[in-house]
Write an enzyme that holds these catalytic residues in place. Structure first.
Site, short mmCIF file in Angstrom:
data_model
loop_
_atom_site.label_atom_id
_atom_site.label_comp_id
_atom_site.label_asym_id
_atom_site.label_seq_id
_atom_site.Cartn_x
_atom_site.Cartn_y
_atom_site.Cartn_z
N ALA A 94 22.28 -6.75 -46.22
CA ALA A 94 22.71 -6.46 -47.59
C ALA A 94 21.43 -6.27 -48.41
O ALA A 94 20.36 -6.72 -48.01
CB ALA A 94 23.54 -7.61 -48.12
N GLY B 200 23.98 -8.33 -43.11
CA GLY B 200 25.16 -7.50 -43.37
C GLY B 200 25.21 -6.27 -42.48
O GLY B 200 26.29 -5.71 -42.24
N GLU C 117 26.59 -7.49 -39.22
CA GLU C 117 28.02 -7.74 -39.45
C GLU C 117 28.81 -6.43 -39.47
O GLU C 117 29.94 -6.37 -38.98
CB GLU C 117 28.21 -8.50 -40.76
CG GLU C 117 27.67 -9.92 -40.69
CD GLU C 117 27.60 -10.59 -42.06
OE1 GLU C 117 26.84 -10.11 -42.92
OE2 GLU C 117 28.30 -11.59 -42.26
N GLU D 86 20.25 -14.80 -42.47
CA GLU D 86 20.60 -15.25 -43.83
C GLU D 86 20.02 -16.61 -44.19
O GLU D 86 19.65 -16.86 -45.34
CB GLU D 86 22.13 -15.29 -44.01
CG GLU D 86 22.78 -13.94 -44.20
CD GLU D 86 23.13 -13.24 -42.90
OE1 GLU D 86 22.66 -13.67 -41.83
OE2 GLU D 86 23.88 -12.25 -42.95
N1 DAK Z 1 17.25 -5.35 -48.82
C1 DAK Z 1 16.50 -4.59 -49.65
N2 DAK Z 1 15.40 -3.95 -49.25
C2 DAK Z 1 15.02 -4.08 -47.97
C3 DAK Z 1 15.76 -4.86 -47.04
C4 DAK Z 1 16.93 -5.51 -47.52
N3 DAK Z 1 17.71 -6.24 -46.73
N4 DAK Z 1 15.12 -4.80 -45.85
C5 DAK Z 1 14.04 -4.01 -46.01
N5 DAK Z 1 13.99 -3.57 -47.29
C6 DAK Z 1 12.97 -2.71 -47.89
C7 DAK Z 1 11.66 -3.44 -48.06
O1 DAK Z 1 11.69 -4.21 -49.25
C8 DAK Z 1 10.70 -2.27 -48.15
O2 DAK Z 1 10.79 -1.71 -49.44
P1 DAK Z 1 9.44 -1.35 -50.28
O3 DAK Z 1 8.67 -2.58 -50.33
O4 DAK Z 1 8.80 -0.27 -49.45
O5 DAK Z 1 9.98 -0.87 -51.60
C9 DAK Z 1 11.29 -1.26 -47.16
O6 DAK Z 1 12.66 -1.65 -47.01
C10 DAK Z 1 10.63 -1.30 -45.79
O7 DAK Z 1 10.67 -2.64 -45.34
P2 DAK Z 1 9.37 -3.39 -44.76
O8 DAK Z 1 8.13 -2.85 -45.40
O9 DAK Z 1 9.63 -4.85 -44.86
O10 DAK Z 1 9.41 -2.90 -43.23
P3 DAK Z 1 8.81 -3.66 -41.99
O11 DAK Z 1 8.88 -2.69 -40.86
O12 DAK Z 1 7.50 -4.30 -42.29
O13 DAK Z 1 9.85 -4.86 -41.68
C11 DAK Z 1 12.04 -5.83 -41.41
C12 DAK Z 1 11.16 -4.57 -41.26
C13 DAK Z 1 13.50 -5.42 -41.13
C14 DAK Z 1 11.61 -6.87 -40.40
C15 DAK Z 1 11.88 -6.39 -42.85
O14 DAK Z 1 12.11 -5.32 -43.78
C16 DAK Z 1 12.84 -7.47 -43.17
O15 DAK Z 1 12.67 -8.63 -42.77
N6 DAK Z 1 13.86 -7.14 -43.96
C17 DAK Z 1 14.81 -8.07 -44.47
C18 DAK Z 1 15.74 -8.52 -43.37
C19 DAK Z 1 16.75 -9.45 -43.95
O16 DAK Z 1 16.45 -10.62 -44.21
N7 DAK Z 1 17.87 -8.88 -44.27
C20 DAK Z 1 18.87 -9.55 -45.09
C21 DAK Z 1 19.70 -10.43 -44.24
S1 DAK Z 1 20.68 -11.33 -45.32
C22 DAK Z 1 26.33 -11.41 -49.90
C23 DAK Z 1 26.97 -11.00 -48.77
C24 DAK Z 1 26.24 -10.75 -47.67
C25 DAK Z 1 24.88 -10.95 -47.69
C26 DAK Z 1 24.26 -11.38 -48.84
C27 DAK Z 1 24.97 -11.61 -49.94
N8 DAK Z 1 27.10 -11.67 -51.08
C28 DAK Z 1 28.49 -11.49 -51.01
C29 DAK Z 1 26.41 -11.89 -52.29
C30 DAK Z 1 24.13 -10.63 -46.55
C31 DAK Z 1 22.86 -10.91 -46.58
C32 DAK Z 1 22.00 -10.36 -45.61
O17 DAK Z 1 22.21 -9.31 -45.06
#
Ligand code: DAK
Length: 260
Positions: A67, A112, A115, A135
Site C-alpha cells: 500500500a 498490500g 495480499e 507491515e
Molecule cells: N509506498 C510508497 N512508495 C513506495 C513504496 C510504498 N509501499 N515502496 C517503494 N516506494 C517508493 C520509494 O519511496 C521510492 O520513491 P522515491 O524516493 O524515488 O520518491 C521509489 O518507490 C523506489 O523505491 P526505493 O528507492 O526504496 O527502491 P529500492 O530498490 O531501493 O527498494 C524496496 C525496493 C521494495 C525494498 C523498498 O522500496 C521498500 O522497502 N519499500 C517498502 C516496502 C514496504 O514496506 N511496503 C509496505 C508494506 S505495508 C492499510 C491497509 C493496508 C496496508 C496499510 C494500511 N490501511 C487500511 C490503512 C498495507 C500496508 C503495506 O502494504
C-alpha cells in the site's frame, strides 16, 4: 469507464491489467484501489468478451511494493479502518470473479501487493520476484486479508513466521511453500499467465465459474462446500454446455461452449 493508475489491454478475450505507477514501485494508493474496485465490481463482470484477467505491475522491479506508505502514513484509526474495509471488499471481488484472475508477479509483491496477488486465483512469479508481509516493520499488521490468505496458502507455522519477522521470500521459496503456481524467467510472467488463461478459455464457462465458487466455498465459514458442490453439479448437468461437452466427446470433436 476510466481507471486511474491502471493500463488495460484486451486481446483474445484476455484482459491484461497493468498497475502503472512504476516510479513508486506500483504502490497501491487510494486511486488505484478505487480503480481495482470498479474494474472487478463492474467492468469485468459486465463485459461478455472477457474470459480471464492477468494482473501485473509496470516495469521490471515490482508487481506492487505495498500500500502507498506516503498516503496512509497520516491516517487516523477511523480512516485506516474505512480503507481496510474497502481493500477487503475489492480483494473479495477479485477472489469471487466469475472469470479466472492470474497475478503475473514481475518483482516485489509486498504488503498490500502480496495480499493482492494472493486474492488472485493463481500466481506466476518471475524468477526475481520477492514476496512478503513487512507491515510489522511499520507498526502495522496486514490490512487487506494477508493474515488469512497467507495461512490458507502456506499453513499456519510458516505464515506466522513471515508475518511476525517481516522476512521476504524469493520466488523459488514461494513456489516450494505453495504460494505460487509457477516460477518462470523474468519478463515472461504475463506470457505464462496468458497461456494458462487461453487453455481455460476453451473450457465450459459455467463450469469454470462454478469451480471458482466451489473452491471459495471451502474457505467460507457459513457455507458447506460439499453441499455447494452437489448443488453446482446439478446446475451444471442442466446446462447446454454440459450437453455440448458430452456430445462433442462422443463425436470425437472439440466442444463449442456458449455459456448457457
Ligand atoms: N509506498 C510508497 N512508495 C513506495 C513504496 C510504498 N509501499 N515502496 C517503494 N516506494 C517508493 C520509494 O519511496 C521510492 O520513491 P522515491 O524516493 O524515488 O520518491 C521509489 O518507490 C523506489 O523505491 P526505493 O528507492 O526504496 O527502491 P529500492 O530498490 O531501493 O527498494 C524496496 C525496493 C521494495 C525494498 C523498498 O522500496 C521498500 O522497502 N519499500 C517498502 C516496502 C514496504 O514496506 N511496503 C509496505 C508494506 S505495508 C492499510 C491497509 C493496508 C496496508 C496499510 C494500511 N490501511 C487500511 C490503512 C498495507 C500496508 C503495506 O502494504
Amino acid at each position: 469507464m476510466t481507471f486511474d493508475n491502471l493500463h488495460l489491454d484486451l486481446q483474445d478475450q484476455i484482459l491484461t491489467v497493468t498497475m502503472d505507477r512504476e516510479s513508486a514501485l506500483n504502490a497501491i494508493n487510494m486511486a488505484t484501489m478505487d480503480s481495482l474496485h470498479r474494474l472487478f465490481g463492474h467492468y469485468v463482470p459486465d463485459h461478455d468478451g472477457i474470459s480471464g484477467v492477468i494482473l501485473t505491475g509496470a516495469g521490471p522491479k515490482a508487481f506492487a511494493a505495498g500500500a502507498d506508505i506516503k498516503e496512509f502514513a497520516s491516517f487516523s484509526a477511523q480512516e485506516g479502518k474505512r480503507l481496510s474495509a474497502k481493500g477487503h471488499e475489492t480483494y473479495f471481488l477479485i477472489e469471487k470473479s466469475r472469470v479466472p484472475v492470474i497475478a503475473a508477479v514481475n518483482g516485489y509483491a509486498l504488503g498490500g501487493g502480496c495480499e493482492l496477488a494472493m486474492a488472485c486465483h493463481m500466481r506466476i512469479a518471475g524468477e526475481h520476484a520477492k514476496f512478503g508481509q513487512p507491515e510489522v516493520n511499520l507498526g502495522l499488521l496486514p490490512g487487506y486479508g494477508g493474515t488469512q490468505r497467507l495461512v490458507q496458502y502456506i499453513g499456519k507455522a510458516k505464515a506466522i513466521e513471515l508475518l511476525l519477522t517481516a522476512d521476504l521470500i524469493n520466488a523459488q521459496e514461494a513456489h516450494r511453500l505453495g504460494l505460487v503456481n509457477h516460477v518462470v524467467p523474468s519478463g515472461t510472467e504475463v506470457e505464462k499467465a496468458r497461456e494458462i488463461l487461453l487453455k481455460i478459455s476453451e473450457k465450459g464457462p459455467i463450469a469454470v465459474r462454478k469451480v471458482i465458487e466451489a473452491v471459495n466455498a471451502y474457505f467460507t465459514e457459513d457455507t458447506d462446500g460439499f453441499h455447494f458442490e452437489v448443488e453446482s453439479f446439478g446446475y451444471a448437468c442442466g446446462t447446454d454446455d454440459f450437453r455440448e461437452g458430452s456430445k462433442a466427446f462422443l463425436e470425437k470433436r472439440k466442444p463449442h461452449f456458449t455459456g448457457h
